[in-house]
Design a protein around this motif. Structure first.
Motif, PDB file in Angstrom:
ATOM      1  N   LYS A 113       0.845  -1.203   0.000  1.00  0.00           N
ATOM      2  CA  LYS A 113       0.000   0.000   0.000  1.00  0.00           C
ATOM      3  C   LYS A 113       0.872   1.240   0.000  1.00  0.00           C
ATOM      4  CE  LYS A 113      -3.995  -1.860   2.522  1.00  0.00           C
ATOM      5  NZ  LYS A 113      -4.810  -1.708   3.749  1.00  0.00           N
ATOM      6  N   GLN A 115       0.350   3.887   1.630  1.00  0.00           N
ATOM      7  CA  GLN A 115       0.485   4.363   3.002  1.00  0.00           C
ATOM      8  C   GLN A 115       1.681   3.720   3.692  1.00  0.00           C
ATOM      9  OE1 GLN A 115      -1.872   6.711   4.853  1.00  0.00           O
ATOM     10  NE2 GLN A 115       0.172   6.774   5.725  1.00  0.00           N
ATOM     11  N   ARG A 201      -2.913   3.427  13.704  1.00  0.00           N
ATOM     12  CA  ARG A 201      -3.932   3.688  12.679  1.00  0.00           C
ATOM     13  C   ARG A 201      -5.012   2.604  12.731  1.00  0.00           C
ATOM     14  NH1 ARG A 201      -0.764   3.521   8.656  1.00  0.00           N
ATOM     15  NH2 ARG A 201      -0.143   5.716   8.692  1.00  0.00           N
ATOM     16  N   MET A 205      -8.929   3.090  13.940  1.00  0.00           N
ATOM     17  CA  MET A 205     -10.035   2.718  13.061  1.00  0.00           C
ATOM     18  C   MET A 205     -10.975   1.747  13.764  1.00  0.00           C
ATOM     19  SD  MET A 205     -11.500   3.058  10.083  1.00  0.00           S
ATOM     20  CE  MET A 205     -10.385   3.563   8.780  1.00  0.00           C
ATOM     21  N   LYS A 234     -15.867   2.691  12.471  1.00  0.00           N
ATOM     22  CA  LYS A 234     -15.823   1.648  11.445  1.00  0.00           C
ATOM     23  C   LYS A 234     -17.209   1.106  11.082  1.00  0.00           C
ATOM     24  CE  LYS A 234     -14.942  -2.433  14.366  1.00  0.00           C
ATOM     25  NZ  LYS A 234     -14.019  -3.576  14.559  1.00  0.00           N
ATOM     26  N   GLU A 302      -5.665  10.946   8.870  1.00  0.00           N
ATOM     27  CA  GLU A 302      -5.532   9.817   7.945  1.00  0.00           C
ATOM     28  C   GLU A 302      -6.745   8.892   8.019  1.00  0.00           C
ATOM     29  OE1 GLU A 302      -1.807   7.937   8.814  1.00  0.00           O
ATOM     30  OE2 GLU A 302      -0.638   9.732   8.363  1.00  0.00           O
ATOM     31  N   VAL A 303      -7.196   8.593   9.249  1.00  0.00           N
ATOM     32  CA  VAL A 303      -8.333   7.684   9.415  1.00  0.00           C
ATOM     33  C   VAL A 303      -9.603   8.327   8.857  1.00  0.00           C
ATOM     34  CG1 VAL A 303      -9.847   6.552  11.098  1.00  0.00           C
ATOM     35  CG2 VAL A 303      -7.364   6.398  11.352  1.00  0.00           C
ATOM     36  N   GLU A 306      -9.464   8.106   5.215  1.00  0.00           N
ATOM     37  CA  GLU A 306      -9.765   6.751   4.748  1.00  0.00           C
ATOM     38  C   GLU A 306     -11.265   6.475   4.819  1.00  0.00           C
ATOM     39  OE1 GLU A 306      -8.698   2.103   5.857  1.00  0.00           O
ATOM     40  OE2 GLU A 306      -7.380   3.698   6.583  1.00  0.00           O
ATOM     41  N   GLU A 309     -12.862   8.355   2.031  1.00  0.00           N
ATOM     42  CA  GLU A 309     -12.592   7.717   0.738  1.00  0.00           C
ATOM     43  C   GLU A 309     -13.521   6.530   0.515  1.00  0.00           C
ATOM     44  OE1 GLU A 309      -8.879   5.558  -1.601  1.00  0.00           O
ATOM     45  OE2 GLU A 309      -8.440   6.859   0.098  1.00  0.00           O
ATOM     46  N   LYS A 310     -13.708   5.714   1.583  1.00  0.00           N
ATOM     47  CA  LYS A 310     -14.611   4.563   1.464  1.00  0.00           C
ATOM     48  C   LYS A 310     -16.053   5.026   1.266  1.00  0.00           C
ATOM     49  CE  LYS A 310     -11.863   1.261   4.161  1.00  0.00           C
ATOM     50  NZ  LYS A 310     -11.760   0.507   5.437  1.00  0.00           N
TER      51      LYS A 310
END
Length: 741
Positions: A113, A115, A201, A205, A234, A302-303, A306, A309-310
């Motif tokens: 990845k 990342q 991370r 999450m 999550k 960052e989380v 992410e 993004e999802k």
């Protein structure tokens, strides 16, 4: 794509063979495909073949991978190639610094990845001035190393006193300042550790809570449910993440990602602190500082990135699915249509089109407030209906649509000498089209609203041909489409339109440049050249003629020709999806059966074709089984439009008001939009009713799209009615004791 373009694509995609093989193995593992399937697909893509072409005409080579699988391979290939390029760049920079080790190089090489690569690169990245960099300039790195060595004996403050240099170029005034500087260096070292960041991370999450609160609690807004809200990060569905993000962006909400710090600091301490030492307490303070000041803020970003993004990916997926369903709605052919673009003050614009979509007449009437000229408007409607033998009235669903619908229902009731019905269509994007250069070229003598009425009428006759003229994201059939990455949204929707157009195929003699530009391998310039060639030379008589179109080279011809249809041309197979490269196979088949191409579509031929066994026949004809199956299907239904197998939309003759509804009432409706938590259904009242995900089926529904699609005709029952808010709750679960109609 021209041959030159293809060669350039090859050069750009040239990769190291070892690197290529790593990518192939990883994609095969991720997507549960064979190495051969992945290797072949990547090879075909690198040669300049399009996904619709590969999916339809290279089934033997790919093992019958569908378009979604091919796009997954394409997307992952691009990602992993970019990843490899980034790895090379990171390795180069670290080597130039003289800090590369075998262990680090291996870790970078094995990263899967981006990342992971960035985490490994973080300690070596050029940073802006930080507390740690200032401390290093003051020569405090040895003190930081002493703290990390965790000696059994010694006093940190006494050790720090050795670094006091009040008169140096970079002065250190006190032992406290020296110790703090060393602690800052250690904190940055801990915060930059790739393994530590990866663990934090993941933990954040898994255990983080998304929390939102109102900046001004007393103010009303659409975000009130998020004024005091918390949910496990999550588990949050995409629509709630995007709603929170929008509320934060609009300065209504304050949004944070909360996670308990103590377990994280304890984990980091377990990795850093080796046991009892003279620096244990100092290091514990450093760990707390490293987490709260350096790690937590960046990991939260960052989380959340992410999660966003999802959520965006899910929203784009929903939009794409809805758009495909909308584009593939069945065409309503053979009817003259009156299109109505409703409005209040400026009046309803009318456009009559014949059964081919040709514009016959435009007009404007004022049946709605504030003008309320119903008598004059009715007279104009009756005149146009009789003059052009109109059978369907199509109303856009924008401003004043329901008032216009009521008026149209009254007109239909009055018009006794003709079968008439009406339909409300989604007019999203009609205004965008009407003001476009394309619309100006198509209807140079009409104003914007009149063009819109013509577009609304044509949407019923051929939704695909009309909707391709509009920027895909303007056809609002999704959720939060303005909150997602516009680049990714555009790419995804373009793929959907391309897929739909090639699934249906285009009549090369009637298709607009907008429609042709989505055909496999054809770009906007080539599409215009096809139309120009058609205008200058008359109708295309055969697919071969396409080779004479300027800038339509051999590769483009190969990619597009199977999706081009010519009805009534010189070659009977030109109206089928059969690629010219397979015409020899068809000739051998017809010789074996004793039929001629002139008998295409006859019952005798179809009966004979239906009795064939493709498995046995394929080897004799020297063709793959999947290709032969497609050939046989195309021969049995030449000129078939796959959309015609779908049920037509529901036509109405009378209006239903929300006051007419009662709980338990059974209705027929059309699905207008599908979102994460349910589906909106047009049941003929002002606002669409909502079928919540829990009411879509008697069984468990993972996502509404598993049950319904845009355009579906569905039977629903009224659950609840809120007349004040104009809301209706519906169910597709048949109530006990009720027989569905």
């Amino acid at each position: 794509m021209s041959q030159t373009d293809t060669n350039e694509a090859k050069d750009q995609n040239a990769v190291d063979p070892g690197e290529q093989e790593r990518i192939i193995k990883q994609i095969a593992k991720e997507l549960s495909l064979s190495l051969k399937q992945v290797r072949t697909t990547i090879g075909l893509l690198d040669e300049g073949n399009t996904i619709p072409f590969i999916a339809r005409y290279r089934k033997e080579m790919t093992g019958e991978l569908d378009e979604n699988q091919l796009r997954d391979i394409e997307e992952r290939t691009q990602y992993l190639r970019n990843l490899e390029e980034r790895k090379r760049e990171v390795v180069r920079i670290i080597e130039e610094q003289g800090k590369m080790t075998d262990e680090l190089k291996t870790a970078i090489s094995q990263a899967v990845k981006l990342q992971e690569v960035e985490d490994l690169y973080r300690p070596y990245r050029q940073k802006r001035k930080t507390r740690a960099s200032v401390a290093k300039e003051k020569g405090l790195e040895p003190l930081a190393e002493w703290l990390l060595s965790q000696p059994k004996q010694g006093d940190p403050m006494a050790e720090a006193a050795k670094y006091v240099k009040p008169d140096a170029e970079q002065p250190v005034a006190t032992a406290e300042e020296a110790l703090q500087g060393a602690m800052d260096i250690v904190a940055e070292t801990i915060a930059d550790d790739a393994n530590t960041r990866a663990w934090v991370r993941t933990y954040t999450m898994d255990h983080g809570m998304m929390v939102s609160e109102a900046k001004t609690p007393e103010e009303e807004s659409v975000y009130e449910m998020y004024y005091n809200y918390r949910e496990a990060a999550k588990k949050m569905p995409s629509h709630r993440i995007l709603a929170m993000n929008r509320g934060e962006r609009e300065n209504v909400l304050k949004v944070t990602l909360e996670v308990e710090a103590e377990p994280i600091c304890r984990h980091i301490a377990g990795k850093v602190i080796k046991g009892r030492s003279a620096t244990e307490n100092v290091l514990q303070a450093v760990i707390d500082d490293a987490y709260k000041r350096l790690i937590a803020p960046s990991i939260e970003r960052e989380v959340r990135a992410e999660l966003t993004e999802k959520a965006e990916s899910q929203a784009i997926s929903i939009f794409a699915g809805n758009l495909r369903s909308l584009l593939l709605q069945p065409p309503v052919r053979g009817k003259n249509v009156l299109g109505v673009d409703p409005a209040y003050r400026t009046g309803c614009k009318l456009a009559v089109v014949d059964d081919t979509g040709k514009l016959l007449e435009v007009a404007v009437t004022y049946p709605t407030p504030p003008n309320n000229k119903k008598r004059e408007a009715a007279a104009k409607f009756h005149e146009l209906i009789d003059k052009y033998e109109v059978e369907l009235i199509v109303i856009g669903n924008g401003t004043a649509s329901r008032e216009t619908e009521q008026f149209v229902a009254e007109v239909i009731a009055e018009h006794q000498n003709r079968e008439l019905a009406y339909l409300i269509v989604n007019e999203a994007g009609a205004s965008v089209y009407s003001a476009s250069k394309l619309a100006q070229e198509e209807f140079p003598d009409l104003d914007v609203a009149e063009r819109s009425a013509a577009s609304i009428a044509r949407r019923l006759q051929d939704p695909l041909a009309e909707l391709v003229k509009i920027e895909p994201k303007a056809i609002g059939v999704g959720q939060y489409q303005h909150d997602v990455s516009q680049k990714h949204l555009d790419e995804s929707l373009k793929n959907v339109v391309e897929s739909a157009v090639n699934h249906v195929g285009v009549d090369v003699n009637t298709a607009s440049p907008a429609l042709l530009s989505y055909v496999s391998g054809v770009n906007a310039t080539t599409a215009k050249n096809i139309v120009k060639f058609r205008e200058e030379n008359g109708r295309f008589k055969s697919r071969k003629q396409l080779q004479k179109v300027p800038r339509l080279g051999a590769k483009t011809f190969e990619q597009c020709v199977g999706f081009m249809r010519i009805d009534g041309g010189d070659h009977p197979l030109d109206k089928t999806p059969i690629h010219p490269e397979s015409y020899d196979v068809v000739n051998r088949l017809f010789q074996e059966l004793g039929f001629s191409l002139d008998q295409l579509g006859s019952k005798e031929l179809n009966d004979k074709l239906a009795a064939l066994d493709p498995e046995q026949l394929a080897s004799r004809l020297d063709v793959g089984v999947p290709t032969l199956r497609d050939i046989l299907d195309s021969l049995m239904r030449p000129g078939r439009d796959p959309r015609e197998e779908l049920p037509l939309p529901i036509f109405r003759t009378d209006v239903l008001k929300i006051e007419d509804l009662t709980p338990g009432m059974e209705l027929q409706g059309t699905v207008r939009n599908v979102i994460d938590f349910g589906a909106f259904v047009d049941i003929g009242i002002k606002n669409d009713g909502l079928v919540h995900i829990s009411q879509l089926s008697n069984g468990y529904v993972k996502h509404p799209m598993d049950v319904v699609s845009v355009g579906d005709n569905v039977t629903v029952w009224v659950l609840n009615i809120d007349v004040k808010k104009g809301r209706v709750g519906l169910t597709m679960r048949k109530p006990a004791g009720v027989e569905a109609k």
